[in-house]
Design a protein around this motif. Sequence first.
Motif, PDB file in Angstrom:
ATOM      1  N   GLN A 425      -5.586  -0.968  -7.796  1.00  0.00           N
ATOM      2  CA  GLN A 425      -5.677   0.145  -6.849  1.00  0.00           C
ATOM      3  C   GLN A 425      -5.233  -0.288  -5.452  1.00  0.00           C
ATOM      4  O   GLN A 425      -4.509   0.434  -4.758  1.00  0.00           O
ATOM      5  CB  GLN A 425      -7.105   0.683  -6.805  1.00  0.00           C
ATOM      6  N   LEU A 426      -5.667  -1.471  -5.039  1.00  0.00           N
ATOM      7  CA  LEU A 426      -5.294  -1.978  -3.713  1.00  0.00           C
ATOM      8  C   LEU A 426      -3.798  -2.270  -3.642  1.00  0.00           C
ATOM      9  O   LEU A 426      -3.164  -2.056  -2.588  1.00  0.00           O
ATOM     10  CB  LEU A 426      -6.094  -3.241  -3.392  1.00  0.00           C
ATOM     11  N   ILE A 427      -3.219  -2.757  -4.739  1.00  0.00           N
ATOM     12  CA  ILE A 427      -1.786  -3.037  -4.749  1.00  0.00           C
ATOM     13  C   ILE A 427      -0.998  -1.735  -4.630  1.00  0.00           C
ATOM     14  O   ILE A 427       0.004  -1.658  -3.909  1.00  0.00           O
ATOM     15  CB  ILE A 427      -1.397  -3.812  -6.022  1.00  0.00           C
ATOM     16  N   VAL A 428      -1.455  -0.695  -5.340  1.00  0.00           N
ATOM     17  CA  VAL A 428      -0.794   0.623  -5.223  1.00  0.00           C
ATOM     18  C   VAL A 428      -0.883   1.120  -3.778  1.00  0.00           C
ATOM     19  O   VAL A 428       0.106   1.601  -3.200  1.00  0.00           O
ATOM     20  CB  VAL A 428      -1.449   1.641  -6.182  1.00  0.00           C
ATOM     21  N   GLU A 429      -2.061   0.981  -3.185  1.00  0.00           N
ATOM     22  CA  GLU A 429      -2.242   1.411  -1.794  1.00  0.00           C
ATOM     23  C   GLU A 429      -1.343   0.609  -0.857  1.00  0.00           C
ATOM     24  O   GLU A 429      -0.752   1.157   0.081  1.00  0.00           O
ATOM     25  CB  GLU A 429      -3.708   1.259  -1.379  1.00  0.00           C
ATOM     26  N   ARG A 430      -1.238  -0.693  -1.122  1.00  0.00           N
ATOM     27  CA  ARG A 430      -0.376  -1.529  -0.278  1.00  0.00           C
ATOM     28  C   ARG A 430       1.085  -1.110  -0.404  1.00  0.00           C
ATOM     29  O   ARG A 430       1.821  -1.041   0.597  1.00  0.00           O
ATOM     30  CB  ARG A 430      -0.535  -3.000  -0.679  1.00  0.00           C
ATOM     31  N   ASN A 431       1.542  -0.829  -1.629  1.00  0.00           N
ATOM     32  CA  ASN A 431       2.929  -0.398  -1.827  1.00  0.00           C
ATOM     33  C   ASN A 431       3.203   0.924  -1.116  1.00  0.00           C
ATOM     34  O   ASN A 431       4.280   1.124  -0.529  1.00  0.00           O
ATOM     35  CB  ASN A 431       3.228  -0.272  -3.325  1.00  0.00           C
ATOM     36  N   GLU A 432       2.227   1.817  -1.161  1.00  0.00           N
ATOM     37  CA  GLU A 432       2.373   3.095  -0.455  1.00  0.00           C
ATOM     38  C   GLU A 432       2.431   2.877   1.056  1.00  0.00           C
ATOM     39  O   GLU A 432       3.214   3.539   1.765  1.00  0.00           O
ATOM     40  CB  GLU A 432       1.218   4.026  -0.820  1.00  0.00           C
ATOM     41  N   ARG A 434       3.503   0.183   2.577  1.00  0.00           N
ATOM     42  CA  ARG A 434       4.803  -0.426   2.888  1.00  0.00           C
ATOM     43  C   ARG A 434       5.899   0.627   2.881  1.00  0.00           C
ATOM     44  O   ARG A 434       6.785   0.631   3.751  1.00  0.00           O
ATOM     45  CB  ARG A 434       5.127  -1.530   1.880  1.00  0.00           C
ATOM     46  N   ALA A 435       5.843   1.550   1.924  1.00  0.00           N
ATOM     47  CA  ALA A 435       6.854   2.612   1.858  1.00  0.00           C
ATOM     48  C   ALA A 435       6.782   3.514   3.085  1.00  0.00           C
ATOM     49  O   ALA A 435       7.809   4.023   3.568  1.00  0.00           O
ATOM     50  CB  ALA A 435       6.662   3.430   0.578  1.00  0.00           C
ATOM     51  N   ALA A 436       5.560   3.677   3.599  1.00  0.00           N
ATOM     52  CA  ALA A 436       5.375   4.509   4.799  1.00  0.00           C
ATOM     53  C   ALA A 436       5.545   3.695   6.077  1.00  0.00           C
ATOM     54  O   ALA A 436       5.273   4.200   7.180  1.00  0.00           O
ATOM     55  CB  ALA A 436       3.997   5.162   4.758  1.00  0.00           C
ATOM     56  N   LYS A 437       5.955   2.423   5.912  1.00  0.00           N
ATOM     57  CA  LYS A 437       6.143   1.502   7.043  1.00  0.00           C
ATOM     58  C   LYS A 437       4.850   1.267   7.833  1.00  0.00           C
ATOM     59  O   LYS A 437       4.869   0.969   9.022  1.00  0.00           O
ATOM     60  CB  LYS A 437       7.251   2.000   7.979  1.00  0.00           C
ATOM     61  N   ASN A 438       3.715   1.423   7.136  1.00  0.00           N
ATOM     62  CA  ASN A 438       2.422   1.107   7.739  1.00  0.00           C
ATOM     63  C   ASN A 438       2.117  -0.358   7.431  1.00  0.00           C
ATOM     64  O   ASN A 438       1.286  -0.691   6.590  1.00  0.00           O
ATOM     65  CB  ASN A 438       1.339   2.024   7.172  1.00  0.00           C
ATOM     66  N   PHE A 439       2.815  -1.258   8.121  1.00  0.00           N
ATOM     67  CA  PHE A 439       2.735  -2.686   7.807  1.00  0.00           C
ATOM     68  C   PHE A 439       1.388  -3.297   8.180  1.00  0.00           C
ATOM     69  O   PHE A 439       0.974  -4.307   7.607  1.00  0.00           O
ATOM     70  CB  PHE A 439       3.882  -3.422   8.488  1.00  0.00           C
ATOM     71  N   GLN A 440       0.715  -2.668   9.139  1.00  0.00           N
ATOM     72  CA  GLN A 440      -0.607  -3.186   9.505  1.00  0.00           C
ATOM     73  C   GLN A 440      -1.570  -3.069   8.319  1.00  0.00           C
ATOM     74  O   GLN A 440      -2.272  -4.020   7.969  1.00  0.00           O
ATOM     75  CB  GLN A 440      -1.170  -2.419  10.711  1.00  0.00           C
ATOM     76  N   ARG A 441      -1.566  -1.881   7.685  1.00  0.00           N
ATOM     77  CA  ARG A 441      -2.446  -1.688   6.533  1.00  0.00           C
ATOM     78  C   ARG A 441      -1.998  -2.557   5.358  1.00  0.00           C
ATOM     79  O   ARG A 441      -2.824  -3.129   4.630  1.00  0.00           O
ATOM     80  CB  ARG A 441      -2.451  -0.209   6.111  1.00  0.00           C
ATOM     81  N   SER A 442      -0.673  -2.682   5.172  1.00  0.00           N
ATOM     82  CA  SER A 442      -0.133  -3.521   4.105  1.00  0.00           C
ATOM     83  C   SER A 442      -0.615  -4.958   4.255  1.00  0.00           C
ATOM     84  O   SER A 442      -1.051  -5.592   3.286  1.00  0.00           O
ATOM     85  CB  SER A 442       1.395  -3.468   4.127  1.00  0.00           C
ATOM     86  N   ASP A 443      -0.555  -5.472   5.489  1.00  0.00           N
ATOM     87  CA  ASP A 443      -0.986  -6.852   5.731  1.00  0.00           C
ATOM     88  C   ASP A 443      -2.503  -7.003   5.554  1.00  0.00           C
ATOM     89  O   ASP A 443      -2.983  -8.042   5.086  1.00  0.00           O
ATOM     90  CB  ASP A 443      -0.581  -7.285   7.141  1.00  0.00           C
TER      91      ASP A 443
END
Length: 468
Positions: A425-432, A434-443
Motif C-alpha cells: 500500500q505504501l509503495i502504491v502511495e509512493r508511486n502516486e 512521484r507521478a504527482a511530483k510530490n517528492f516530499q511525500r515520496s521521500d
Amino acid sequence: MLKIYNTLTRQKEEFIPLEEGKVKMYVCGPTVYNYIHIGNARSTVAFDTVRRYLEYKGFDVNYVSNFTDVDDKIIRTAKELNITAPEVAQRFIDAYYEDTAALGVAKATKNPRVMDSMPDIVEFIQALIEKEYAYESMGDVYFRTRKFKDYGKLSDMSIDDLEVGASNRLEDEENKKKEDPLDFALWKAAKADEISWDSPWGKGRPGWHIECSVMATKYLGDTIDIHAGGQDLAFPHHENEIAQSEAKTGHPFAHYWMHNGFVTMDNEKMSKSLGNFVLVHDIIKQVDPQILRFFMATTQYRRPISYSMATIEEAKNNLAKLRNAYENVGHRLKDAVESIGTDDEKLAQLEQFKQDFIHEMDDDFNAANGITVVYELAKTMNIYSEQAEVSKVVLEAMRELMSELLQVFGITFEEETLLDEKIEQLIVERNEARAAKNFQRSDEIRDLLKAEGIILDDTPQGTRWKRG
C-alpha cells in the motif's frame, strides 16, 4: 553415481548400501559437559547435509548419533556446579537440541545415551573377555590391542610405530595395570564420590571407545554403511571402535568411514589454550543461525573451514543474493502470463541445472561445487525476471528448483508475510506521489520503509522491495 571418500581405503568408492534404498549411518555425537563449540557444530552440520543429500537421492536414512553423558569432564563440571552428573548431561543435551535446531539440523532417528546403555556395555565387554580379546585388572578391563591383527588399518599406522599414550586418557598409573602399554580401557574402576554402575568387575563406568561400538551395533546392526565424525576421532577413537567391534562380532564394522575437516579461527587452529574457542550458543546471539548454517554447509565436508567475521560476512552476502533472486522471481509472478513460447527451452535449462547439481554432489558430497550451480541458477533467475514478459510456469519452476536444491544445505526461504500488505500500500502511495511530483511525500515513504528495514528498488518493471 554417488562416490564417497573412504578413510579406510583412502580413496573414493562407489556407494553401495548394505540394503538397497536404505542407509545405516552412525555419527559420533558430543560429550555433553558444555554448550557445543563451532567444531562440534561443523561436524553436526556437515553430516546433516550428507544425510539430507542421501535423502534427496531417495535413500531411507537411519541416522544414529550418540550423547556421551558419562565422562571425566562431566564429572568435573558437576562438582563445579554442585549438581549431579546426570543433571549436567541433561542441561547440555537440552542446549544441544536448542542450538542445533537453530542451525536447521534435523533430529537424528535415535540419540542414544551412555547412561541408558550400561547393561549392553557390560554384556559387550563380557563377550570380549570370553573371546580373550579383553582382560580384567584391578577392577579395570582392557582390550588386548596387539591381539587384533588389523589394528591401525583405519589410520594407516603400524602397531609397532604407535606412540604409547596416544589417547589423552592414558596415565602412568593406568599403564601399570596393563599387559601392554597400547591396551586401552573398556571399563574403569570407580573412584571415590564418582558416579558408577555395578559390573562383574566391581563398580565403575565404561571407557570412551566402547560406548560408540555398543550403541552403533545395538541400533544399526553388526555392520553399518557409514560411520562418521571429526578428523580428530580417526585415531584412537574410531580405530579402537573397529578393533573391539570386529573382535566381538567377527564382521566388518562399517563399510565407509567419513571424517570432516577442522575449523580454524582467523586461520589458527581452534583451541582453548589459544583463547579462540567459541560456543555456538554465543555465536548465534550475534550471527543469524541460518547464515552460520549456510557458511558451514556449503564447504565440502573434508575441507577445513576458517571462521572469522570476514568469512561470515561473505556467507551473509552470498545467501542474500540467493534470497534476492528467489524474491525477484516471486515479485514477477504478480504480472506473469500463464506461459510463453520459450517455456520448454527454459524448463530444459532448469533440468540441466538440477543434473549439474547432482553430478557435483555425487562427487563425495562436494557442497562447494554444488552451491556454485545454485549461484548460476540464481543468475539465470535474475536475468529472466528482468524480461518484459515472463511465464508463470517458468517462474514457479525456478522457485521450486531453488528451494529443492537449498533444502540439501538446510536452507529454506520462508515467505515474508508480516506487513506485506501494508508495504504494498505504501509503495502504491509512493508511486502516486512521484507521478504527482510530490517528492516530499515520496521521500517520506521511502524513509519510513527504510526505518522498518525495507529496501526499495525502482526498476523498469516497477518498484520492488526486500527486507534488509
